[in-house]
Design an enzyme around this catalytic site. Structure first.
Site, PDB file in Angstrom:
ATOM      1  N   LYS A  96      -0.440  -1.135 -10.015  1.00 31.45           N
ATOM      2  CA  LYS A  96      -0.637  -0.509  -8.501  1.00 31.45           C
ATOM      3  C   LYS A  96      -2.146  -1.110  -8.053  1.00 31.45           C
ATOM      4  O   LYS A  96      -2.528  -1.653  -7.111  1.00 31.45           O
ATOM      5  CB  LYS A  96      -0.482   0.788  -8.352  1.00 31.45           C
ATOM      6  N   GLU A 118      -6.833   7.582  -3.275  1.00 34.98           N
ATOM      7  CA  GLU A 118      -6.360   6.843  -1.959  1.00 34.98           C
ATOM      8  C   GLU A 118      -6.500   7.864  -0.930  1.00 34.98           C
ATOM      9  O   GLU A 118      -6.477   9.104  -1.154  1.00 34.98           O
ATOM     10  CB  GLU A 118      -4.805   6.658  -2.063  1.00 34.98           C
ATOM     11  N   HIS A 135       9.798  12.542  -2.957  1.00 41.57           N
ATOM     12  CA  HIS A 135       9.408  11.293  -3.120  1.00 41.57           C
ATOM     13  C   HIS A 135      10.611  10.412  -3.334  1.00 41.57           C
ATOM     14  O   HIS A 135      10.416   9.143  -3.668  1.00 41.57           O
ATOM     15  CB  HIS A 135       8.337  11.136  -4.078  1.00 41.57           C
ATOM     16  N   ARG A 139      12.240  -6.997  -5.899  1.00 37.87           N
ATOM     17  CA  ARG A 139      13.548  -6.620  -6.382  1.00 37.87           C
ATOM     18  C   ARG A 139      14.339  -6.564  -4.745  1.00 37.87           C
ATOM     19  O   ARG A 139      13.911  -6.240  -3.831  1.00 37.87           O
ATOM     20  CB  ARG A 139      13.993  -5.865  -7.300  1.00 37.87           C
TER      21      ARG A 139
END
Lengths: 165, 506
Positions: B116, B200, B235, B292
């Protein structure tokens, strides 16, 4: 033939007999209804008086799972004859009187005691399986007859954990 | 074009890829584990190879075994589906070394977007807006306090090697920061073997909106519009739709351009998805890239009329994209529900077991991607998603009406499924208005589950249930009495009658 059904917290007596190829069904003190059930490739078709229903049905002894008009229902229906057999054999009176482990796991905590009266959907034990903790609940109201496991014990899939009556 | 493709996956995505191959005249090689001998995907394939034990690490994640099968079966390409080895850099590399085409992006693109922090850095360097946050792992609490103040509370402490919501903590003010960093680091160390965390900014009323991109090996890159994926439980996406109810043509054009830019920054080839977070002011930020095909690709196929799997195969075979950006259509509205073998009333606990009845909805506007059948035993070793239902309509309202009808027709008996949950969700006023964020399911779950228990609400319904079960039991009882104790079957009765007749004529 007579049957006893338990749906929600209500119990009903159902009488079924055949007359000229159709079934006549009486529920409790109601009027006898002319009905017919036909198996199709997409479940069953029920004609009840002048009403028509398309439904899907699966049963496991006396446990019934029925989908009707886009809603899922489950309840018990047992013939009086079978019910009598079970009583004579000393078995649980309602069909789904056990809590069974669906997967292998570990018993983390036991929340009820033997002899305790429990209501429908009450949490009786906590089991860890597939990396999650899950509270296992009673399928119906009754009395906890037997708790067959201890806290900390590991169980296999299919193991009977709690017996209710 | 390839003559033979190996599908390194199982379940509905394997079925999906096999169907596309069949339409392209390509032979299919399936692989299966011990638990999948009766799985639908091997039933549809031309060739099936056993690859090992039920545990994924022994079978579907076993790179060497799968490559051995590819070589032995003469497969020229491998489609990895999603999950398992789909985003595994070493597997993509090994395919190349074995002379088998990996149907997906080049290995280095997979690697760049896999970590990430690296992905964030690549995006920042390319001028793509990212969720405001730190560039490098946070070294200590003092640095943490300074960085958090710069970003502005509330912030999220996240594991840089992480995913799936693990190693994540929400921090509302400086008082909570130290314990959040410690907690997230501990969880990250346990789950990923790497305690590094970064920060974040936590966005208000966020929407998770992703863009499908498709690139060929000649540098042509297009986007196929967005998918709204904010309907998430813990999530994990449960319902997806396109177009997004909050999208405007201007925002779509801007975000689409950025998505293409992001793909080009890593020289991307084949299908991929850029995930963004969009706040209530319609500011959008890069979240991550999935290198993907995604689970929810059917809704994009429904509104663009493009078969993404066939396009993946064509691009991997060296063909050019058959369509330019300005030719991409956007027709109507599509919504998908993920059908899981889960017990909704019991905290969505997986519900493996034998399916007793499985009836799919059909008719106009209904698309099924299923990997189950009546009598199929859903194994407990894998993801419990057994099917997807996607519905299309000319408008969002029509798509919802079709979805409601289809969900009512859909029947799964014998195991618990998420159908009752979806039925309640599509009737919820906020869903009907298209007014929901990633917080919705968390907040509204108790309301949705309120009426889910299967108890009849009116006497006519109750009567129908009791009569149906009564007649069913009655007939079962009669049938079992006509066969005494089940030991003498009808066939034996006829045999004994036949013998008696034969003896009589002698």
């Amino acid at each position: 033939m007579n049957f006893e059904a338990q749906i929600g917290d209500k119990t009903h007596l159902i009488k079924v007999h055949e007359e000229d190829g159709a079934c006549v069904v009486t529920i409790d003190d109601g009027k006898p209804i002319l009905a017919d059930l036909v198996s199709t490739s997409r479940g069953y078709h029920l004609i009840l008086g002048d009403r028509s229903y398309n439904l899907a049905l699966a049963s496991d002894n006396s446990n019934y799972e029925i989908q009707l008009e886009g809603k899922l229902y489950d309840f018990n229906l047992i013939s009086e004859y079978k019910k009598l057999q079970k009583t004579l054999r000393g078995q649980e009176l309602s069909g789904a009187g056990t809590i069974v482990a669906k997967m292998p796991g570990k018993i983390i905590k036991i929340l009820a005691n033997e002899g305790e009266e429990v209501h429908d959907g009450q949490g009786v034990l906590i089991m860890e399986a597939m990396k999650m903790e899950n509270e296992l609940r009673t399928p119906s109201k009754g009395i906890v007859k037997e708790i067959r496991v201890k806290e900390g014990e590991t169980v296999d899939a299919g193991a009977i954990l709690v017996v209710l009556e | 074009m390839f003559k033979r493709i190996l599908i390194a996956n199982r379940g509905e995505i394997a079925v999906r890829v096999i169907r596309a191959c069949r339409e392209l005249g390509i032979k299919t090689v399936a692989v299966y584990s011990e638990a999948d001998r009766k799985a639908p995907h091997i039933q549809l394939a031309d060739y099936a190879y056993f690859i090992g034990g039920a545990k994924a690490s022994e079978s579907y994640l076993n790179q060497k075994k799968i490559l051995d099968v590819a070589v032995a079966s003469g497969a020229e390409a491998i489609h990895p589906g999603y999950g398992f080895l789909a985003e595994n850099t070493s597997f993509a590399e090994m395919c190349g070394k074995a002379g088998v085409v990996f149907i997906g992006p080049p290995a280095d693109a997979v690697q760049k977007m896999g970590d990430k922090l690296t992905a964030r850095k690549t995006m920042i360097d390319s001028g793509v807006p990212v969720v405001p946050g730190t560039e490098t792992p946070v070294k200590n609490i003092d640095e943490g306090k300074r960085l958090a103040k710069e970003i502005g509370y509330p912030i999220l402490v996240k594991a840089s090697a992480g995913g799936g919501g693990k190693g994540m903590r929400l921090v509302n003010d400086e008082k909570e920061l130290e314990s959040a960093i410690e907690g997230a680091s501990r969880e990250a160390e346990k789950a990923f073997g790497n305690a590094a965390v970064y920060f974040e900014k936590y966005l208000e009323e966020p929407h998770h909106i992703e863009f499908q991109i498709m690139a060929d090996s000649f540098g042509n890159t297009i986007h196929l519009q967005e998918r709204e994926c904010s309907m998430q439980r813990r999530h994990q996406k449960v319902v997806e739709e396109t177009p997004s109810p909050i999208m405007t043509p201007e925002l779509r054009e801007k975000m689409g351009e950025v998505a293409v830019q992001a793909a080009k920054a890593v020289n991307y080839v084949n299908a991929g998805t850029i995930e963004f977070l969009v706040d209530k002011h319609r500011n959008f930020y890069f979240l991550e890239m999935n290198t993907r095909l995604q689970v929810e690709h059917p809704i994009t196929e429904l509104i663009t009329d493009i078969d993404l799997v066939k396009l993946q195969i064509a691009v991997a075979a060296g063909e050019k994209l058959p369509i330019k950006q300005e030719e991409v259509k956007m027709l109507g509205h599509a919504i998908e529900c993920r059908i899981y073998a889960e017990d909704v009333e019991n905290d969505f606990l997986p519900s493996p077991g034998v399916i007793k009845e499985f009836i799919l909805p059909s008719g106009p506007g209904v698309r099924n991607d299923e990997a189950a059948y009546p009598g199929y035993e859903v194994p407990m070793h894998y993801d419990p998603m057994i099917a997807k239902l996607a519905c299309w309509g000319q408008t969002r309202e029509e798509a919802i009406r079709t979805l409601q009808r289809a969900l009512d027709e859909y029947t799964i008996l014998g195991i618990k499924s998420s159908l009752p949950f979806h039925r309640a969700l599509v009737k919820h006023p906020q869903f009907q208005k298209g007014d929901y964020t990633t917080h919705f399911l968390n907040d509204e779950m108790p309301n949705l589950l309120k009426d889910i228990k299967g108890v009849p609400k009116d006497s006519a319904t109750e009567e129908a249930l009791l009569v149906a079960a009564g007649i069913h039991s009655y007939r079962k009882e009669i049938a079992s009495r006509e066969r005494p104790q089940g030991r003498v079957s009808n066939r034996r009765v006829w045999t004994s009658v036949g013998r008696q007749e034969a003896l009589r004529t002698l």
